[in-house]
Design a protein around this motif. Structure first.
Motif, PDB file in Angstrom:
ATOM      1  N   SER A 192      23.347   7.666  -1.883  1.00 30.17           N
ATOM      2  CA  SER A 192      22.475   8.719  -2.412  1.00 30.17           C
ATOM      3  C   SER A 192      22.242   9.808  -1.368  1.00 30.17           C
ATOM      4  N   ASN A 193      21.982   9.394  -0.123  1.00 33.17           N
ATOM      5  CA  ASN A 193      21.791  10.381   0.932  1.00 33.17           C
ATOM      6  C   ASN A 193      23.087  11.095   1.276  1.00 33.17           C
ATOM      7  N   ALA A 194      24.220  10.385   1.154  1.00 31.58           N
ATOM      8  CA  ALA A 194      25.513  11.039   1.378  1.00 31.58           C
ATOM      9  C   ALA A 194      25.770  12.112   0.324  1.00 31.58           C
ATOM     10  N   LEU A 195      25.408  11.807  -0.935  1.00 36.17           N
ATOM     11  CA  LEU A 195      25.559  12.801  -1.995  1.00 36.17           C
ATOM     12  C   LEU A 195      24.673  14.014  -1.730  1.00 36.17           C
ATOM     13  N   ARG A 196      23.472  13.753  -1.274  1.00 32.88           N
ATOM     14  CA  ARG A 196      22.570  14.864  -0.959  1.00 32.88           C
ATOM     15  C   ARG A 196      23.156  15.714   0.179  1.00 32.88           C
ATOM     16  N   ALA A 197      23.774  15.053   1.170  1.00 31.87           N
ATOM     17  CA  ALA A 197      24.385  15.783   2.275  1.00 31.87           C
ATOM     18  C   ALA A 197      25.538  16.661   1.781  1.00 31.87           C
ATOM     19  N   VAL A 198      26.305  16.160   0.814  1.00 34.08           N
ATOM     20  CA  VAL A 198      27.406  16.955   0.256  1.00 34.08           C
ATOM     21  C   VAL A 198      26.861  18.211  -0.418  1.00 34.08           C
ATOM     22  N   VAL A 199      25.774  18.062  -1.170  1.00 38.79           N
ATOM     23  CA  VAL A 199      25.166  19.215  -1.842  1.00 38.79           C
ATOM     24  C   VAL A 199      24.681  20.239  -0.815  1.00 38.79           C
ATOM     25  N   VAL A 200      24.046  19.754   0.247  1.00 34.17           N
ATOM     26  CA  VAL A 200      23.573  20.658   1.293  1.00 34.17           C
ATOM     27  C   VAL A 200      24.747  21.362   1.963  1.00 34.17           C
ATOM     28  N   ALA A 201      25.847  20.624   2.194  1.00 28.52           N
ATOM     29  CA  ALA A 201      27.027  21.227   2.803  1.00 28.52           C
ATOM     30  C   ALA A 201      27.591  22.349   1.927  1.00 28.52           C
ATOM     31  N   VAL A 202      27.621  22.137   0.626  1.00 28.20           N
ATOM     32  CA  VAL A 202      28.089  23.178  -0.293  1.00 28.20           C
ATOM     33  C   VAL A 202      27.157  24.391  -0.242  1.00 28.20           C
ATOM     34  N   LEU A 203      25.846  24.122  -0.179  1.00 29.79           N
ATOM     35  CA  LEU A 203      24.877  25.220  -0.091  1.00 29.79           C
ATOM     36  C   LEU A 203      25.075  26.014   1.199  1.00 29.79           C
ATOM     37  N   LEU A 243      21.568  19.136   7.160  1.00 29.93           N
ATOM     38  CA  LEU A 243      22.799  18.382   6.923  1.00 29.93           C
ATOM     39  C   LEU A 243      23.054  17.392   8.060  1.00 29.93           C
ATOM     40  N   VAL A 244      22.909  17.843   9.302  1.00 34.72           N
ATOM     41  CA  VAL A 244      23.118  16.958  10.454  1.00 34.72           C
ATOM     42  C   VAL A 244      22.115  15.804  10.430  1.00 34.72           C
ATOM     43  N   CYS A 245      20.860  16.120  10.139  1.00 31.72           N
ATOM     44  CA  CYS A 245      19.834  15.070  10.066  1.00 31.72           C
ATOM     45  C   CYS A 245      20.168  14.054   8.982  1.00 31.72           C
ATOM     46  N   GLY A 246      20.650  14.536   7.844  1.00 32.52           N
ATOM     47  CA  GLY A 246      21.000  13.631   6.759  1.00 32.52           C
ATOM     48  C   GLY A 246      22.134  12.690   7.125  1.00 32.52           C
TER      49      GLY A 246
END
Length: 414
Positions: A92-103, A187-190
Protein backbone atom coordinates in the motif's frame (compact mmCIF):
# COMPACT_ATOMS: atom_id res chain seq x y z
CA UNK A 1 20.52 -2.65 9.36
CA UNK A 2 23.06 -1.05 11.74
CA UNK A 3 22.09 2.45 12.82
CA UNK A 4 24.70 5.21 13.37
CA UNK A 5 25.57 5.66 17.06
CA UNK A 6 23.56 8.90 17.59
CA UNK A 7 20.49 7.34 15.96
CA UNK A 8 20.95 4.11 17.93
CA UNK A 9 21.24 6.03 21.21
CA UNK A 10 18.09 8.01 20.43
CA UNK A 11 16.16 4.87 19.54
CA UNK A 12 17.24 3.20 22.79
CA UNK A 13 15.80 6.12 24.75
CA UNK A 14 12.59 6.28 22.76
CA UNK A 15 12.11 2.51 22.47
CA UNK A 16 13.40 0.61 25.54
CA UNK A 17 15.02 -2.73 24.88
CA UNK A 18 12.05 -4.65 26.29
CA UNK A 19 9.91 -3.44 23.38
CA UNK A 20 12.16 -5.36 21.02
CA UNK A 21 14.00 -4.85 17.75
CA UNK A 22 10.89 -5.23 15.61
CA UNK A 23 9.15 -2.43 17.47
CA UNK A 24 12.08 -0.18 16.64
CA UNK A 25 11.64 -0.92 12.96
CA UNK A 26 7.93 -0.16 13.27
CA UNK A 27 8.69 3.07 15.13
CA UNK A 28 11.31 4.17 12.60
CA UNK A 29 8.91 3.42 9.74
CA UNK A 30 6.09 5.33 11.40
CA UNK A 31 8.18 8.38 12.18
CA UNK A 32 9.74 8.48 8.71
CA UNK A 33 6.36 8.14 7.02
CA UNK A 34 4.92 10.88 9.24
CA UNK A 35 7.70 13.27 8.23
CA UNK A 36 6.72 12.80 4.59
CA UNK A 37 3.00 13.10 5.31
CA UNK A 38 3.57 16.22 7.41
CA UNK A 39 5.52 17.83 4.57
CA UNK A 40 2.65 17.04 2.18
CA UNK A 41 0.15 18.40 4.71
CA UNK A 42 1.40 21.91 3.93
CA UNK A 43 2.63 21.40 0.37
CA UNK A 44 -0.60 19.81 -0.88
CA UNK A 45 -2.90 22.80 -0.18
CA UNK A 46 -0.19 25.18 -1.46
CA UNK A 47 -0.01 23.26 -4.73
CA UNK A 48 -3.79 23.24 -5.09
CA UNK A 49 -4.01 26.96 -4.36
CA UNK A 50 -1.34 27.65 -6.99
CA UNK A 51 -3.42 25.85 -9.63
CA UNK A 52 -6.95 27.11 -8.94
CA UNK A 53 -8.84 29.99 -7.36
CA UNK A 54 -11.99 27.89 -6.94
CA UNK A 55 -13.01 27.54 -3.30
CA UNK A 56 -15.02 24.44 -4.22
CA UNK A 57 -11.95 22.71 -5.69
CA UNK A 58 -9.82 23.70 -2.69
CA UNK A 59 -12.46 22.20 -0.38
CA UNK A 60 -12.65 19.09 -2.57
CA UNK A 61 -8.88 18.67 -2.27
CA UNK A 62 -9.23 18.70 1.51
CA UNK A 63 -12.09 16.16 1.41
CA UNK A 64 -10.63 13.62 -1.04
CA UNK A 65 -7.94 12.15 1.26
CA UNK A 66 -10.61 11.48 3.94
CA UNK A 67 -13.36 10.20 1.67
CA UNK A 68 -11.76 6.76 1.03
CA UNK A 69 -12.07 5.90 4.73
CA UNK A 70 -15.84 6.11 4.46
CA UNK A 71 -15.89 4.10 1.22
CA UNK A 72 -13.16 1.49 1.71
CA UNK A 73 -12.51 1.50 5.46
CA UNK A 74 -14.41 -1.64 6.43
CA UNK A 75 -13.16 -3.54 3.40
CA UNK A 76 -9.56 -2.56 4.15
CA UNK A 77 -9.95 -3.80 7.72
CA UNK A 78 -11.15 -7.17 6.45
CA UNK A 79 -8.17 -7.35 4.09
CA UNK A 80 -5.82 -6.68 7.02
CA UNK A 81 -7.26 -9.74 8.80
CA UNK A 82 -7.18 -11.95 5.68
CA UNK A 83 -3.75 -11.14 4.22
CA UNK A 84 -0.19 -10.82 5.47
CA UNK A 85 -0.34 -7.52 7.35
CA UNK A 86 3.31 -6.61 6.85
CA UNK A 87 3.04 -7.10 3.10
CA UNK A 88 -0.22 -5.16 2.93
CA UNK A 89 1.45 -2.17 4.60
CA UNK A 90 4.44 -2.47 2.27
CA UNK A 91 2.46 -2.75 -0.96
CA UNK A 92 0.00 0.00 0.00
CA UNK A 93 2.81 2.41 0.85
CA UNK A 94 4.67 1.38 -2.30
CA UNK A 95 1.57 2.23 -4.35
CA UNK A 96 1.35 5.58 -2.62
CA UNK A 97 5.03 6.19 -3.44
CA UNK A 98 4.35 5.44 -7.12
CA UNK A 99 1.53 8.01 -7.15
CA UNK A 100 3.79 10.61 -5.53
CA UNK A 101 6.53 9.83 -8.07
CA UNK A 102 4.09 10.44 -10.93
CA UNK A 103 3.01 13.71 -9.30
CA UNK A 104 6.65 14.82 -8.99
CA UNK A 105 7.24 13.98 -12.66
CA UNK A 106 4.11 15.93 -13.66
CA UNK A 107 5.21 18.99 -11.70
CA UNK A 108 8.77 18.82 -13.01
CA UNK A 109 7.71 18.52 -16.65
CA UNK A 110 5.00 21.17 -16.38
CA UNK A 111 2.14 18.74 -17.12
CA UNK A 112 0.51 19.18 -13.73
CA UNK A 113 -2.98 20.65 -13.45
CA UNK A 114 -5.72 20.59 -10.84
CA UNK A 115 -7.23 17.38 -12.22
CA UNK A 116 -3.92 15.54 -11.90
CA UNK A 117 -3.54 16.74 -8.30
CA UNK A 118 -7.08 15.77 -7.31
CA UNK A 119 -6.70 12.28 -8.79
CA UNK A 120 -3.36 11.89 -7.02
CA UNK A 121 -4.88 12.93 -3.69
CA UNK A 122 -7.70 10.43 -4.12
CA UNK A 123 -5.36 7.56 -5.01
CA UNK A 124 -3.02 8.37 -2.13
CA UNK A 125 -6.03 8.45 0.19
CA UNK A 126 -7.13 4.99 -0.95
CA UNK A 127 -3.62 3.58 -0.45
CA UNK A 128 -3.44 5.19 2.99
CA UNK A 129 -6.66 3.48 4.07
CA UNK A 130 -5.20 0.04 3.39
CA UNK A 131 -1.78 0.91 4.80
CA UNK A 132 -3.16 2.36 8.05
CA UNK A 133 -5.74 -0.42 8.50
CA UNK A 134 -2.97 -2.99 8.48
CA UNK A 135 -0.38 -0.86 10.30
CA UNK A 136 -2.59 -0.34 13.35
CA UNK A 137 -2.73 -4.12 13.88
CA UNK A 138 1.06 -4.53 14.10
CA UNK A 139 1.79 -3.14 17.57
CA UNK A 140 -0.29 -5.74 19.51
CA UNK A 141 1.62 -8.45 17.62
CA UNK A 142 5.04 -7.04 18.56
CA UNK A 143 4.90 -5.99 22.23
CA UNK A 144 3.56 -7.44 25.44
CA UNK A 145 0.12 -6.39 26.64
CA UNK A 146 1.61 -4.35 29.50
CA UNK A 147 3.67 -2.32 27.00
CA UNK A 148 0.85 -1.37 24.61
CA UNK A 149 0.40 2.02 26.29
CA UNK A 150 4.08 2.89 26.02
CA UNK A 151 4.24 1.67 22.43
CA UNK A 152 1.19 3.67 21.40
CA UNK A 153 2.58 6.76 23.14
CA UNK A 154 5.81 6.50 21.15
CA UNK A 155 3.95 6.07 17.87
CA UNK A 156 1.61 8.95 18.72
CA UNK A 157 4.59 11.12 19.58
CA UNK A 158 5.96 10.52 16.10
CA UNK A 159 2.67 11.57 14.53
CA UNK A 160 2.53 14.71 16.66
CA UNK A 161 6.11 15.89 16.19
CA UNK A 162 6.74 14.80 12.60
CA UNK A 163 3.29 15.08 11.03
CA UNK A 164 1.75 17.99 12.90
CA UNK A 165 4.66 20.18 14.03
CA UNK A 166 7.88 19.62 12.07
CA UNK A 167 6.51 18.45 8.72
CA UNK A 168 4.23 21.36 7.69
CA UNK A 169 6.80 24.19 8.07
CA UNK A 170 9.40 22.07 6.26
CA UNK A 171 6.88 21.40 3.50
CA UNK A 172 6.06 25.10 3.15
CA UNK A 173 9.76 26.02 3.03
CA UNK A 174 10.50 23.36 0.39
CA UNK A 175 7.52 24.51 -1.69
CA UNK A 176 8.95 28.03 -1.68
CA UNK A 177 12.17 26.63 -3.19
CA UNK A 178 10.31 24.63 -5.85
CA UNK A 179 6.86 23.05 -6.01
CA UNK A 180 8.23 19.57 -6.74
CA UNK A 181 10.71 19.46 -3.84
CA UNK A 182 8.33 18.68 -0.95
CA UNK A 183 6.78 15.78 -2.84
CA UNK A 184 10.21 14.45 -3.81
CA UNK A 185 11.15 14.41 -0.11
CA UNK A 186 7.82 12.75 0.70
CA UNK A 187 8.68 10.08 -1.89
CA UNK A 188 12.06 9.39 -0.25
CA UNK A 189 10.43 9.17 3.19
CA UNK A 190 7.85 6.74 1.85
CA UNK A 191 10.48 4.45 0.36
CA UNK A 192 12.49 4.45 3.60
CA UNK A 193 9.32 3.61 5.56
CA UNK A 194 8.67 0.60 3.31
CA UNK A 195 12.24 -0.62 3.85
CA UNK A 196 11.81 -0.45 7.62
CA UNK A 197 8.51 -2.34 7.55
CA UNK A 198 10.07 -5.02 5.35
CA UNK A 199 12.43 -5.90 8.21
CA UNK A 200 9.62 -6.80 10.62
CA UNK A 201 9.17 -10.41 11.70
CA UNK A 202 5.59 -10.99 12.84
CA UNK A 203 4.16 -14.00 14.67
CA UNK A 204 1.61 -16.04 12.69
CA UNK A 205 -2.06 -15.07 12.94
CA UNK A 206 -4.78 -17.72 13.26
CA UNK A 207 -7.19 -17.48 10.35
CA UNK A 208 -10.12 -19.52 9.11
CA UNK A 209 -8.94 -22.50 7.07
CA UNK A 210 -11.96 -22.34 4.77
CA UNK A 211 -12.13 -19.34 2.39
CA UNK A 212 -14.83 -16.79 3.21
CA UNK A 213 -16.33 -13.82 1.42
CA UNK A 214 -15.11 -10.35 2.36
CA UNK A 215 -18.67 -9.28 3.19
CA UNK A 216 -18.92 -12.15 5.67
CA UNK A 217 -15.62 -11.13 7.26
CA UNK A 218 -16.86 -7.56 7.66
CA UNK A 219 -20.14 -8.79 9.10
CA UNK A 220 -18.28 -11.04 11.57
CA UNK A 221 -16.21 -8.08 12.74
CA UNK A 222 -19.26 -5.84 13.16
CA UNK A 223 -21.12 -8.61 14.94
CA UNK A 224 -18.26 -9.19 17.37
CA UNK A 225 -18.01 -5.47 18.12
CA UNK A 226 -21.75 -5.11 18.69
CA UNK A 227 -21.82 -8.09 21.06
CA UNK A 228 -18.90 -6.75 23.10
CA UNK A 229 -20.37 -3.95 25.27
CA UNK A 230 -17.07 -2.25 26.28
CA UNK A 231 -15.69 -2.12 22.73
CA UNK A 232 -19.08 -1.09 21.32
CA UNK A 233 -19.47 1.73 23.83
CA UNK A 234 -15.94 2.95 23.21
CA UNK A 235 -16.64 3.07 19.46
CA UNK A 236 -19.77 5.16 20.06
CA UNK A 237 -17.87 7.48 22.40
CA UNK A 238 -15.12 8.01 19.83
CA UNK A 239 -17.64 8.76 17.07
CA UNK A 240 -19.59 11.19 19.26
CA UNK A 241 -16.59 13.04 20.65
CA UNK A 242 -15.06 13.38 17.18
CA UNK A 243 -18.36 14.81 15.95
CA UNK A 244 -18.57 17.33 18.79
CA UNK A 245 -14.88 18.20 18.43
CA UNK A 246 -15.04 18.68 14.66
CA UNK A 247 -18.00 21.10 14.83
CA UNK A 248 -16.10 23.98 16.49
CA UNK A 249 -12.83 23.02 14.81
CA UNK A 250 -14.44 23.69 11.44
CA UNK A 251 -14.80 27.38 12.33
CA UNK A 252 -11.69 27.74 14.51
CA UNK A 253 -10.05 30.08 12.02
CA UNK A 254 -13.09 32.40 12.11
CA UNK A 255 -13.26 32.08 15.90
CA UNK A 256 -9.64 33.18 16.28
CA UNK A 257 -9.74 36.02 13.73
CA UNK A 258 -13.26 37.44 14.24
CA UNK A 259 -14.25 36.49 17.79
CA UNK A 260 -10.87 36.74 19.49
CA UNK A 261 -9.37 39.31 17.11
CA UNK A 262 -6.07 37.42 16.95
CA UNK A 263 -5.62 37.54 13.17
CA UNK A 264 -4.02 34.84 10.99
CA UNK A 265 -0.93 34.65 13.20
CA UNK A 266 -3.14 34.09 16.22
CA UNK A 267 -4.81 31.15 14.50
CA UNK A 268 -1.40 29.60 13.97
CA UNK A 269 -0.54 30.21 17.62
CA UNK A 270 -3.68 28.37 18.75
CA UNK A 271 -2.81 25.25 16.78
CA UNK A 272 0.82 25.50 17.86
CA UNK A 273 -0.23 25.69 21.52
CA UNK A 274 -2.12 22.42 21.10
CA UNK A 275 0.94 20.83 19.54
CA UNK A 276 3.17 21.98 22.41
CA UNK A 277 0.71 20.53 24.89
CA UNK A 278 0.87 17.23 23.07
CA UNK A 279 4.66 17.27 23.21
CA UNK A 280 4.58 17.77 26.95
CA UNK A 281 2.15 14.85 27.23
CA UNK A 282 4.59 12.58 25.38
CA UNK A 283 7.09 13.13 28.19
CA UNK A 284 4.54 12.68 30.97
CA UNK A 285 2.54 9.75 29.62
CA UNK A 286 4.71 6.94 30.97
CA UNK A 287 4.54 8.31 34.50
CA UNK A 288 0.81 8.94 34.23
CA UNK A 289 0.13 5.35 33.15
CA UNK A 290 2.27 3.93 35.94
CA UNK A 291 0.64 6.10 38.60
CA UNK A 292 -3.02 6.20 37.58
CA UNK A 293 -5.49 3.66 36.23
CA UNK A 294 -6.55 3.79 32.59
CA UNK A 295 -10.14 4.32 33.71
CA UNK A 296 -9.17 7.45 35.65
CA UNK A 297 -7.14 8.78 32.74
CA UNK A 298 -10.13 8.27 30.46
CA UNK A 299 -12.52 10.02 32.84
CA UNK A 300 -10.21 12.98 33.37
CA UNK A 301 -9.52 13.35 29.64
CA UNK A 302 -13.20 13.32 28.68
CA UNK A 303 -14.11 15.70 31.51
CA UNK A 304 -11.44 18.13 30.33
CA UNK A 305 -12.85 17.83 26.80
CA UNK A 306 -16.25 19.02 28.04
CA UNK A 307 -14.70 21.91 30.01
CA UNK A 308 -12.46 22.79 27.06
CA UNK A 309 -15.45 23.52 24.83
CA UNK A 310 -17.13 25.50 27.59
CA UNK A 311 -13.99 27.57 28.12
CA UNK A 312 -13.67 28.45 24.44
CA UNK A 313 -17.37 29.30 24.25
CA UNK A 314 -17.03 31.78 27.14
CA UNK A 315 -13.65 33.39 26.58
CA UNK A 316 -13.01 36.48 24.49
CA UNK A 317 -9.29 36.67 25.29
CA UNK A 318 -6.60 35.27 23.08
CA UNK A 319 -4.16 34.19 25.78
CA UNK A 320 -6.91 32.28 27.61
CA UNK A 321 -7.78 30.46 24.39
CA UNK A 322 -4.10 29.58 23.89
CA UNK A 323 -3.90 28.18 27.42
CA UNK A 324 -7.00 26.10 26.76
CA UNK A 325 -5.49 24.80 23.51
CA UNK A 326 -2.33 23.81 25.40
CA UNK A 327 -4.45 21.81 27.85
CA UNK A 328 -6.32 20.31 24.88
CA UNK A 329 -3.01 19.08 23.48
CA UNK A 330 -2.17 17.48 26.84
CA UNK A 331 -5.36 15.53 27.44
CA UNK A 332 -5.96 14.89 23.73
CA UNK A 333 -2.69 12.98 23.48
CA UNK A 334 -3.46 11.03 26.67
CA UNK A 335 -6.97 10.17 25.49
CA UNK A 336 -5.81 9.07 22.04
CA UNK A 337 -3.13 6.82 23.52
CA UNK A 338 -5.32 5.32 26.24
CA UNK A 339 -8.35 4.70 24.01
CA UNK A 340 -6.23 2.92 21.38
CA UNK A 341 -4.47 0.86 24.07
CA UNK A 342 -7.78 -0.19 25.63
CA UNK A 343 -9.15 -1.26 22.25
CA UNK A 344 -6.05 -3.24 21.32
CA UNK A 345 -6.13 -5.07 24.63
CA UNK A 346 -9.78 -5.97 24.24
CA UNK A 347 -9.83 -7.13 20.60
CA UNK A 348 -8.50 -10.57 19.57
CA UNK A 349 -5.49 -10.47 17.23
CA UNK A 350 -7.38 -12.00 14.30
CA UNK A 351 -10.03 -9.23 14.50
CA UNK A 352 -7.75 -6.22 14.99
CA UNK A 353 -8.04 -5.10 11.37
CA UNK A 354 -11.82 -5.25 11.11
CA UNK A 355 -12.59 -3.72 14.50
CA UNK A 356 -9.88 -1.08 14.10
CA UNK A 357 -11.32 -0.06 10.74
CA UNK A 358 -14.76 0.45 12.33
CA UNK A 359 -13.15 2.90 14.72
CA UNK A 360 -11.41 4.75 11.90
CA UNK A 361 -14.62 4.98 9.90
CA UNK A 362 -16.25 6.36 13.05
CA UNK A 363 -13.45 8.90 13.47
CA UNK A 364 -13.66 10.22 9.91
CA UNK A 365 -17.44 9.92 9.80
CA UNK A 366 -17.69 11.98 12.97
CA UNK A 367 -15.30 14.58 11.57
CA UNK A 368 -17.23 14.92 8.30
CA UNK A 369 -20.60 15.24 10.05
CA UNK A 370 -19.16 17.54 12.71
CA UNK A 371 -17.57 19.86 10.14
CA UNK A 372 -20.89 20.19 8.33
CA UNK A 373 -22.78 20.86 11.57
CA UNK A 374 -20.20 23.40 12.71
CA UNK A 375 -20.54 25.46 9.58
CA UNK A 376 -24.35 25.36 9.73
CA UNK A 377 -24.52 26.29 13.42
CA UNK A 378 -22.08 29.17 12.97
CA UNK A 379 -24.07 30.45 10.01
CA UNK A 380 -27.35 30.38 11.95
CA UNK A 381 -26.34 31.50 15.46
CA UNK A 382 -22.82 32.89 15.33
CA UNK A 383 -19.28 31.60 15.56
CA UNK A 384 -19.53 30.47 19.20
CA UNK A 385 -22.61 28.30 18.57
CA UNK A 386 -20.54 25.21 17.56
CA UNK A 387 -18.62 25.47 20.85
CA UNK A 388 -21.84 25.49 22.88
CA UNK A 389 -23.08 22.54 20.83
CA UNK A 390 -19.83 20.68 21.53
CA UNK A 391 -20.05 21.43 25.25
CA UNK A 392 -23.63 20.16 25.49
CA UNK A 393 -23.09 17.11 23.28
CA UNK A 394 -19.85 16.03 24.91
CA UNK A 395 -21.26 16.62 28.40
CA UNK A 396 -24.37 14.55 27.74
CA UNK A 397 -22.32 11.71 26.22
CA UNK A 398 -19.94 11.68 29.19
CA UNK A 399 -22.83 11.55 31.65
CA UNK A 400 -24.32 8.56 29.83
CA UNK A 401 -21.09 6.52 29.72
CA UNK A 402 -19.41 7.61 32.97
CA UNK A 403 -20.17 4.42 34.90
CA UNK A 404 -19.18 2.23 31.96
CA UNK A 405 -15.68 3.69 31.62
CA UNK A 406 -14.31 1.47 34.39
CA UNK A 407 -15.59 -1.61 32.58
CA UNK A 408 -14.25 -0.35 29.23
CA UNK A 409 -10.77 0.28 30.64
CA UNK A 410 -10.48 -3.28 31.98
CA UNK A 411 -11.93 -5.15 29.01
CA UNK A 412 -9.92 -8.21 27.97
CA UNK A 413 -9.68 -10.02 24.64
CA UNK A 414 -12.02 -13.00 24.38
Amino acid sequence: MTYPLPVRTLLEKIAPARLGRDFRHLLASSWTSNVGDGIALAAGPLLVASLTDSAALVALAALLPRLPWLVFGLWAGAMADRWDRRRLVMWSNALRAVVVAVLVAAITTGWVDITVVLVALLLMGVAEVFADSAAQTLLPMLVARRDLGLGNARLQAGFLTANQLAGPPIGAALFAVGSAWPFAVQLVCGVLAVVQISRLQLPPVERDELPTHVRRDIADGLRWLWRNPPVRTLALVIFTFNLTWAAPWAVLVLYSTDHLGMGPVGYGLLTTAAGVGGLVATVLYGRLERRYSLALLMKVSLTLEVLFHLGLALTTTGWVAMALMFVFGLYGFVWGTVSKTVRQRAVPTELQGRVGSVYMVGVFGGIVVGNALGGLLAELWGVTAPFWFAFAGAGLTLALVWRQLDHIAHAEAD
